[in-house]
Design a protein around this motif. Structure first.
Motif, PDB file in Angstrom:
ATOM      1  N   THR A  15     -19.779  30.171  38.699  1.00  9.00           N
ATOM      2  CA  THR A  15     -18.756  29.730  39.750  1.00  9.00           C
ATOM      3  C   THR A  15     -17.524  29.647  39.348  1.00  9.00           C
ATOM      4  O   THR A  15     -16.511  29.219  39.992  1.00  9.00           O
ATOM      5  CB  THR A  15     -19.277  28.394  40.407  1.00  9.00           C
ATOM      6  N   ARG A 192     -25.207  26.873  40.041  1.00  8.37           N
ATOM      7  CA  ARG A 192     -24.658  27.443  41.513  1.00  8.37           C
ATOM      8  C   ARG A 192     -23.641  26.678  42.180  1.00  8.37           C
ATOM      9  O   ARG A 192     -22.963  26.916  42.939  1.00  8.37           O
ATOM     10  CB  ARG A 192     -25.724  27.864  42.287  1.00  8.37           C
ATOM     11  N   LYS A 194     -20.283  24.626  42.850  1.00  8.00           N
ATOM     12  CA  LYS A 194     -19.196  24.785  42.519  1.00  8.00           C
ATOM     13  C   LYS A 194     -18.423  23.301  42.325  1.00  8.00           C
ATOM     14  O   LYS A 194     -18.048  22.607  43.286  1.00  8.00           O
ATOM     15  CB  LYS A 194     -18.198  25.529  43.576  1.00  8.00           C
TER      16      LYS A 194
END
Length: 219
Positions: A15, A192, A194
């Motif tokens: 990310t 995963r 952000k």
């Protein structure tokens, strides 16, 4: 793991991406790294010394500075929450800044190109929030009120979660301590997720304080 590694470095390649993109031979790598630091320091010093802060909160509004290098060109993109600080006089200030940076890095064969990108929700960025808190602390505002106000501004920017931590001699206490406040979800263990993160030192009359901010945007 989440307590022992920088959240941005932990998520590189998923990310997050690098803020400096260029290639160099091993013997030239340190010179390129120092050149990046000179460019960033020069831009921040120029804005702090020459701009009139028109945002009303004492915040310069620099979120991040991205650098891309080619053989004959250095592209610098400044992400700002309040870009009118640089573009209120058209391109004159940007051209002046380009000349100053060109002189600072002393590069004759490479051209400097600086562009400004506006952040639609500036208080959703941790660096701008940290600048806001630093300004409040320098104005003798209680650190708890400063943190709560920063969290309110972040919530208005549609963030899913935020954690703010301040360490040092809070409110002039004789013993340094650490205080943090969290609102919403901040899943630091999930790659995963952000997560935006920043570390911001601020000098006050009581000494040096350290501000850390984690902002969870989305999965």
């Amino acid at each position: 793991m989440a307590q022992k590694i920088n959240p941005l470095g932990f998520r590189l390649g998923t990310t997050q991406s690098h803020h400096s993109i260029w290639f160099a031979q091993p013997k030239d790598y340190s010179d390129g790294l120092q050149e990046d630091q000179k460019i960033r320091d020069c831009i921040k010093n120029y804005i702090q010394k020459n701009m009139k802060i028109s945002s009303g909160s004492g915040v310069e509004g620099i979120a991040r500075i991205e650098i891309r290098k080619r053989i004959d060109l250095i592209q610098v993109k400044i992400y700002m929450g309040f870009p009118k600080l640089l573009i209120e006089d058209g391109t004159r200030r940007i051209e002046e800044l380009q000349r100053i940076v060109q002189k600072e890095i002393n590069s004759v064969n490479r051209k400097i190109n600086i562009t400004i990108t506006k952040i639609t929700k500036p208080y959703g960025d941790p660096n701008i929030l940290a600048e806001f808190i630093a300004g409040q602390l320098n104005n003798r505002v209680s650190f708890r009120k400063a943190i709560q106000k920063a969290i309110e501004l972040a919530e208005q920017a549609d963030t899913k979660g935020i954690r703010v931590q301040i360490a040092g001699r809070l409110n002039g206490g004789e013993i340094a301590r650490v205080l943090w406040i969290k609102e919403g979800r901040v899943p630091l263990q999930t790659i995963r997720a952000k997560i935006d993160f920043c570390v911001y030192p601020v000098r006050t009359i009581h000494g040096l304080l350290g501000i850390k901010i984690w902002i969870f945007r989305e999965d």
